[in-house]
Design an enzyme around this catalytic site. Sequence first.
Site, PDB file in Angstrom:
ATOM      1  N   HIS A  40      14.051   1.697  -6.490  1.00 36.13           N
ATOM      2  CA  HIS A  40      12.638   1.890  -6.154  1.00 36.13           C
ATOM      3  C   HIS A  40      12.133   3.135  -6.891  1.00 36.13           C
ATOM      4  O   HIS A  40      12.864   4.119  -7.024  1.00 36.13           O
ATOM      5  CB  HIS A  40      12.486   2.049  -4.634  1.00 36.13           C
ATOM      6  N   GLU A  71      10.296   5.469  -6.021  1.00 37.58           N
ATOM      7  CA  GLU A  71      10.379   6.714  -5.249  1.00 37.58           C
ATOM      8  C   GLU A  71      11.778   7.310  -5.346  1.00 37.58           C
ATOM      9  O   GLU A  71      11.953   8.522  -5.401  1.00 37.58           O
ATOM     10  CB  GLU A  71       9.976   6.459  -3.793  1.00 37.58           C
ATOM     11  N   LYS A 126      10.044   2.127   4.203  1.00 39.48           N
ATOM     12  CA  LYS A 126      10.247   3.497   3.701  1.00 39.48           C
ATOM     13  C   LYS A 126      10.669   4.406   4.879  1.00 39.48           C
ATOM     14  O   LYS A 126      11.362   3.946   5.773  1.00 39.48           O
ATOM     15  CB  LYS A 126       8.989   3.993   2.986  1.00 39.48           C
ATOM     16  N   SER A 133       0.483  -1.943  -3.372  1.00 41.70           N
ATOM     17  CA  SER A 133      -0.798  -2.110  -2.671  1.00 41.70           C
ATOM     18  C   SER A 133      -1.113  -3.566  -2.322  1.00 41.70           C
ATOM     19  O   SER A 133      -2.261  -4.003  -2.407  1.00 41.70           O
ATOM     20  CB  SER A 133      -1.942  -1.479  -3.480  1.00 41.70           C
ATOM     21  N   ASN A 164       9.049  -3.216   3.060  1.00 40.15           N
ATOM     22  CA  ASN A 164       9.774  -1.957   2.841  1.00 40.15           C
ATOM     23  C   ASN A 164       9.105  -0.889   3.692  1.00 40.15           C
ATOM     24  O   ASN A 164       8.018  -0.418   3.353  1.00 40.15           O
ATOM     25  CB  ASN A 164       9.702  -1.606   1.344  1.00 40.15           C
ATOM     26  N   GLU A 175       7.123  -3.459  -9.767  1.00 41.93           N
ATOM     27  CA  GLU A 175       6.277  -2.548  -8.999  1.00 41.93           C
ATOM     28  C   GLU A 175       5.715  -1.473  -9.930  1.00 41.93           C
ATOM     29  O   GLU A 175       6.362  -0.432 -10.145  1.00 41.93           O
ATOM     30  CB  GLU A 175       7.100  -1.875  -7.904  1.00 41.93           C
ATOM     31  N   GLY A 208       1.179   2.429  -3.166  1.00 36.43           N
ATOM     32  CA  GLY A 208       0.572   3.320  -2.169  1.00 36.43           C
ATOM     33  C   GLY A 208      -0.765   3.892  -2.582  1.00 36.43           C
ATOM     34  O   GLY A 208      -1.250   4.858  -1.987  1.00 36.43           O
TER      35      GLY A 208
END
Length: 259
Positions: A103, A105, A15, A221, A13, A175, A181
Amino acid sequence: MEKITRKKIICGNWKMNHSHYEAVQTIQQLKATVSEEDLIKADVVIHPPFTSLRSLQTIFEAEKLGIFLGAQHCYFEKSGAFTGEISPEMLLKLHVTFVIVGHSERRTLFNQSDEIVNKTAKAISEAQMIPVICVGESQKIREAGEHFDFVASQVEAALSGFRIDTVKRIVLAYEPIWAIGTGNNATAEDAQDMCASIRKKVSELYDSDTANLVRIQYGGSVNEENAGSFCKKYDVDGLLVGGASLDGVKFGNVIKAVI
Ligand code: PGA
């Protein structure tokens, strides 16, 4: 539940990273790191920004690379006055196979609700593509010990109204938000426990044969060093990789650690 072998699926991904020039360079690095045989052993998917889809489609098809094209988002309507959005049909025309939905985010920064996640996942499936549906708890929920219930409720909401034959094809991605991240990955045991719990939920909602076919990834991560440990676990069927997928060599090493 009977033990079966599921093909691993490793998604990169990207992003909001890489121009279409950089996207092409990254694929060249990846190609130099993994062999054609490596790419047969697992399903490998790249999810670039929309602006690089066409460039990557051209390379993947011209060079007959065994890499699937993925997208990071789409809107659930077919067409219309939705400025800035992209429809599932548009992605399908570019030969996109997998689309990430839900996701964290997008849930957090763009207010994507469980209902929108569900509608979008259905629209992706109806367009004959495969949704990669992300679920995962925050640090606060984990500390409160409510993570299994929370993730199970996200799975139930995301799959509401899905037909059993469609569910068999989907991908779910666990996730945990605190691992994305941050460099603070979950342990392989944590990933296994949650992926097994997600499979149990799918079995309750549908049946054990269906739950056995659904592929469940871990993301958060993931890097070249830890990638292998997750995929040795029975219920972890692959990885959703952010940062480490931006570098073709690193992502290639992640793939090689898994296959
Ligand atoms: P990360 O991102 O690998 O950079 O933690 C994972 C993701 O958000 O899919």
